[in-house]
Design a protein around this motif. Structure first.
Motif, PDB file in Angstrom:
ATOM      1  N   GLY A 136      -3.785   9.783  22.423  1.00 16.37           N
ATOM      2  CA  GLY A 136      -2.853   8.795  22.934  1.00 16.37           C
ATOM      3  C   GLY A 136      -1.540   8.831  22.176  1.00 16.37           C
ATOM      4  O   GLY A 136      -1.258   9.777  21.445  1.00 16.37           O
ATOM      5  N   PRO A 137      -0.715   7.780  22.299  1.00 19.86           N
ATOM      6  CA  PRO A 137       0.625   7.782  21.715  1.00 19.86           C
ATOM      7  C   PRO A 137       0.683   7.363  20.247  1.00 19.86           C
ATOM      8  O   PRO A 137       1.760   7.412  19.648  1.00 19.86           O
ATOM      9  N   ALA A 138      -0.416   6.920  19.662  1.00 21.65           N
ATOM     10  CA  ALA A 138      -0.374   6.394  18.296  1.00 21.65           C
ATOM     11  C   ALA A 138      -0.103   7.488  17.268  1.00 21.65           C
ATOM     12  O   ALA A 138      -0.573   8.627  17.402  1.00 21.65           O
ATOM     13  N   ARG A 139       0.637   7.101  16.247  1.00 20.53           N
ATOM     14  CA  ARG A 139       0.825   7.944  15.057  1.00 20.53           C
ATOM     15  C   ARG A 139       0.168   7.200  13.897  1.00 20.53           C
ATOM     16  O   ARG A 139       0.280   5.977  13.802  1.00 20.53           O
ATOM     17  N   TYR A 140      -0.480   7.946  13.004  1.00 23.26           N
ATOM     18  CA  TYR A 140      -1.354   7.317  12.024  1.00 23.26           C
ATOM     19  C   TYR A 140      -0.892   7.545  10.588  1.00 23.26           C
ATOM     20  O   TYR A 140      -0.263   8.559  10.258  1.00 23.26           O
ATOM     21  N   VAL A 141      -1.231   6.568   9.746  1.00 21.09           N
ATOM     22  CA  VAL A 141      -1.108   6.721   8.299  1.00 21.09           C
ATOM     23  C   VAL A 141      -2.457   6.339   7.686  1.00 21.09           C
ATOM     24  O   VAL A 141      -3.276   5.678   8.321  1.00 21.09           O
ATOM     25  N   ARG A 142      -2.648   6.783   6.465  1.00 22.82           N
ATOM     26  CA  ARG A 142      -3.827   6.367   5.700  1.00 22.82           C
ATOM     27  C   ARG A 142      -3.351   5.549   4.520  1.00 22.82           C
ATOM     28  O   ARG A 142      -2.357   5.895   3.868  1.00 22.82           O
TER      29      ARG A 142
ATOM     30  N   PHE B  21       0.840  -1.193   0.000  1.00 20.35           N
ATOM     31  CA  PHE B  21       0.000   0.000   0.000  1.00 20.35           C
ATOM     32  C   PHE B  21       0.876   1.244   0.000  1.00 20.35           C
ATOM     33  O   PHE B  21       2.012   1.217   0.479  1.00 20.35           O
ATOM     34  N   ARG B  22       0.302   2.327  -0.506  1.00 21.98           N
ATOM     35  CA  ARG B  22       0.966   3.623  -0.359  1.00 21.98           C
ATOM     36  C   ARG B  22       0.513   4.222   0.962  1.00 21.98           C
ATOM     37  O   ARG B  22      -0.685   4.418   1.189  1.00 21.98           O
ATOM     38  N   LEU B  23       1.466   4.503   1.862  1.00 21.20           N
ATOM     39  CA  LEU B  23       1.168   5.018   3.192  1.00 21.20           C
ATOM     40  C   LEU B  23       1.287   6.534   3.189  1.00 21.20           C
ATOM     41  O   LEU B  23       2.333   7.081   2.841  1.00 21.20           O
ATOM     42  N   ILE B  24       0.216   7.192   3.580  1.00 25.02           N
ATOM     43  CA  ILE B  24       0.209   8.650   3.643  1.00 25.02           C
ATOM     44  C   ILE B  24       0.173   9.067   5.106  1.00 25.02           C
ATOM     45  O   ILE B  24      -0.782   8.766   5.827  1.00 25.02           O
ATOM     46  N   ASP B  25       1.222   9.737   5.558  1.00 28.01           N
ATOM     47  CA  ASP B  25       1.288  10.159   6.949  1.00 28.01           C
ATOM     48  C   ASP B  25       0.166  11.125   7.277  1.00 28.01           C
ATOM     49  O   ASP B  25      -0.214  11.972   6.467  1.00 28.01           O
ATOM     50  N   SER B  26      -0.359  10.972   8.499  1.00 25.30           N
ATOM     51  CA  SER B  26      -1.472  11.801   8.948  1.00 25.30           C
ATOM     52  C   SER B  26      -1.071  12.579  10.193  1.00 25.30           C
ATOM     53  O   SER B  26      -0.292  12.084  11.025  1.00 25.30           O
ATOM     54  N   ASP B  27      -1.610  13.794  10.321  1.00 25.36           N
ATOM     55  CA  ASP B  27      -1.377  14.601  11.523  1.00 25.36           C
ATOM     56  C   ASP B  27      -2.402  14.287  12.612  1.00 25.36           C
ATOM     57  O   ASP B  27      -2.358  14.879  13.694  1.00 25.36           O
ATOM     58  N   GLU B  28      -3.309  13.369  12.339  1.00 26.70           N
ATOM     59  CA  GLU B  28      -4.378  13.068  13.289  1.00 26.70           C
ATOM     60  C   GLU B  28      -3.814  12.526  14.595  1.00 26.70           C
ATOM     61  O   GLU B  28      -2.876  11.741  14.615  1.00 26.70           O
TER      62      GLU B  28
ATOM     63  N   GLU C 188      -3.660   4.703   0.928  1.00 27.51           N
ATOM     64  CA  GLU C 188      -4.269   5.410  -0.202  1.00 27.51           C
ATOM     65  C   GLU C 188      -5.263   4.521  -0.957  1.00 27.51           C
ATOM     66  O   GLU C 188      -6.333   4.979  -1.390  1.00 27.51           O
ATOM     67  N   GLU C 189      -4.937   3.237  -1.095  1.00 31.14           N
ATOM     68  CA  GLU C 189      -5.775   2.349  -1.901  1.00 31.14           C
ATOM     69  C   GLU C 189      -7.121   2.056  -1.252  1.00 31.14           C
ATOM     70  O   GLU C 189      -8.107   1.828  -1.953  1.00 31.14           O
ATOM     71  N   THR C 190      -7.176   2.037   0.070  1.00 28.71           N
ATOM     72  CA  THR C 190      -8.416   1.653   0.754  1.00 28.71           C
ATOM     73  C   THR C 190      -9.019   2.758   1.605  1.00 28.71           C
ATOM     74  O   THR C 190     -10.180   2.671   2.011  1.00 28.71           O
ATOM     75  N   GLY C 191      -8.220   3.781   1.910  1.00 28.36           N
ATOM     76  CA  GLY C 191      -8.697   4.848   2.787  1.00 28.36           C
ATOM     77  C   GLY C 191      -8.625   4.498   4.264  1.00 28.36           C
ATOM     78  O   GLY C 191      -9.003   5.304   5.116  1.00 28.36           O
ATOM     79  N   GLN C 192      -8.140   3.306   4.603  1.00 33.33           N
ATOM     80  CA  GLN C 192      -8.081   2.882   6.003  1.00 33.33           C
ATOM     81  C   GLN C 192      -7.077   3.708   6.812  1.00 33.33           C
ATOM     82  O   GLN C 192      -6.047   4.145   6.283  1.00 33.33           O
ATOM     83  N   LYS C 193      -7.396   3.844   8.094  1.00 35.18           N
ATOM     84  CA  LYS C 193      -6.481   4.485   9.030  1.00 35.18           C
ATOM     85  C   LYS C 193      -5.754   3.395   9.816  1.00 35.18           C
ATOM     86  O   LYS C 193      -6.383   2.535  10.422  1.00 35.18           O
ATOM     87  N   ILE C 194      -4.424   3.442   9.792  1.00 34.14           N
ATOM     88  CA  ILE C 194      -3.597   2.483  10.515  1.00 34.14           C
ATOM     89  C   ILE C 194      -2.726   3.253  11.501  1.00 34.14           C
ATOM     90  O   ILE C 194      -2.089   4.240  11.138  1.00 34.14           O
ATOM     91  N   GLY C 195      -2.708   2.807  12.752  1.00 31.06           N
ATOM     92  CA  GLY C 195      -1.904   3.460  13.772  1.00 31.06           C
ATOM     93  C   GLY C 195      -0.683   2.637  14.148  1.00 31.06           C
ATOM     94  O   GLY C 195      -0.659   1.410  13.989  1.00 31.06           O
ATOM     95  N   PHE C 196       0.329   3.320  14.650  1.00 29.41           N
ATOM     96  CA  PHE C 196       1.541   2.661  15.122  1.00 29.41           C
ATOM     97  C   PHE C 196       1.904   3.236  16.493  1.00 29.41           C
ATOM     98  O   PHE C 196       1.976   4.457  16.652  1.00 29.41           O
ATOM     99  N   ILE C 197       2.100   2.356  17.467  1.00 33.72           N
ATOM    100  CA  ILE C 197       2.581   2.770  18.781  1.00 33.72           C
ATOM    101  C   ILE C 197       3.966   2.176  18.943  1.00 33.72           C
ATOM    102  O   ILE C 197       4.130   0.951  18.960  1.00 33.72           O
ATOM    103  N   THR C 198       4.974   3.045  19.066  1.00 35.49           N
ATOM    104  CA  THR C 198       6.364   2.626  18.939  1.00 35.49           C
ATOM    105  C   THR C 198       7.191   3.064  20.148  1.00 35.49           C
ATOM    106  O   THR C 198       8.068   3.920  20.023  1.00 35.49           O
ATOM    107  N   PRO C 199       6.981   2.497  21.322  1.00 39.25           N
ATOM    108  CA  PRO C 199       7.749   2.918  22.489  1.00 39.25           C
ATOM    109  C   PRO C 199       9.227   2.568  22.400  1.00 39.25           C
ATOM    110  O   PRO C 199      10.036   3.139  23.120  1.00 39.25           O
TER     111      PRO C 199
END
Length: 333
Positions: free
Chosen positions: A232-238, A221-228, A240-251
């Motif tokens: 909490g601690p998650a950082r998100y990408v969208r 997938f093409r990952l588009i970084d989001s400012d959302e 592009e192909e599906t519009g889904q929001k995926i979060g990453f928590i990276t301690p």
């Protein structure tokens, strides 16, 4: 009343409260199979939990997340949620939510929605029934899936939390993403944290860096970084192909402490200013010493002034650094 501000000018607006250390699962990265749970007399009563949370809300907390253990195994816990809903009605509390393993959702989803809960986090690390039983030791995948359906039917939005575990769910990366897309669930991947006395080799064997996971996801997938931000601690990408929001928590691979707005209270009333540090404040004593909240407020304010800049979790050089002896189920997820 002045809000809570830590020594690094970070406002504390997010409180995570564990209501029990007990759970009906025994997830291998979270707790030992034969756990020694706390005596019930050591736990805060539901009335004490209400008073404690209400005090934090009065001091500026706007987001309250209830955790465990598994919060829905706490007896009469719905009375607590119903009580907290008054702060939603008044506007003092912006969000009331919980993190759950999903096992009790089929039973409680409707009542949770009635108490004002609009979204929840559900821990789910695999969609394979046999692997689910392996990782949870005692859990049944079908029971959780039925709970997720009940939450959707009740109008509660679900975010799936998946712990990234090397050699366990690496091969399910795309399966989990595609399933969440079909079900309409958000999805966040979390690095396994060195919590609890599980053994250094076990932790290193389990550790799958989110940077590697993200790179594998980017192959499809093409990952588009989001400012959302969700508070909490998650950082998100969208995607592009599906519009889904995926979060990453990276301690581990990316310390997210610079914007930390949260503290945690255990089911025994210990306030941890940082998940990855041992410094804590006893709130149970002032709670039980007086019906007046002055001493409790003073204890909270004093503790926030000791909030550290960040944690020390580190797996570099093949060693586990910053390991906490307490289990995640004690502190709250």
């Amino acid at each position: 009343m002045a809000c809570l501000i830590d020594p690094f000018a970070r406002p504390i607006s997010y409180l995570r409260v564990s209501v029990t250390d007990r759970c009906d699962f025994r997830c291998t990265y979270c707790m030992a199979e034969q756990m020694q749970f706390l005596p019930k007399r050591d736990l805060l009563t539901l009335e004490e939990l209400d008073r404690l949370c209400s005090t934090f809300i009065r001091l500026g907390v706007q987001k309250l997340r209830i955790t465990g253990g598994e919060p829905l195994v706490r007896r009469d816990i719905l009375h607590f949620f119903k009580g907290m809903s008054r702060h939603l009605a008044s506007g003092e509390l912006r969000e009331l939510t919980l993190t759950t393993n999903g096992s009790q959702l089929a039973k409680y989803a409707g009542d949770l929605a009635a108490a004002g809960i609009r979204r929840i986090n559900v821990s789910l690390d695999t969609l394979d029934a046999a692997k689910f039983t392996e990782i949870t030791r005692w859990g049944r995948l079908q029971q959780v899936l039925e709970g997720l359906d009940a939450a959707k039917d009740a109008g509660i939005r679900v975010k799936i939390n998946t712990v990234a575990l090397k050699g366990f769910n690496e091969d399910e990366l795309l399966t989990l993403v595609e399933w969440c897309g079909r079900e309409g669930h958000d999805l966040t991947f979390i690095e396994v944290m060195p919590m609890g006395e599980m053994g250094e080799e076990t932790r290193l064997d389990q550790y799958w860096p989110i940077l590697d996971l993200r790179a594998k996801l980017a192959e499809h997938f093409r990952l588009i970084d989001s400012d959302e931000r969700s508070g909490g601690p998650a950082r998100y990408v969208r995607l592009e192909e599906t519009g889904q929001k995926i979060g990453f928590i990276t301690p581990l691979t990316h310390n997210f402490c610079e914007s930390c707005n949260r503290v945690r209270v255990t089911c025994t009333g210990e306030l941890y200013m940082c998940l990855g540090q041992e410094d804590r404040a006893d709130l149970r004593a002032p709670l039980r010493a007086s019906a007046d909240d002055a001493a409790l407020e003073a204890a909270i304010r004093d503790a926030i002034l000791r909030k550290p800049k960040g944690h020390d979790f580190d797996y570099s050089r093949g060693k586990v650094r910053g390991q906490m002896p307490r289990h995640m189920s004690h502190t709250g997820g």
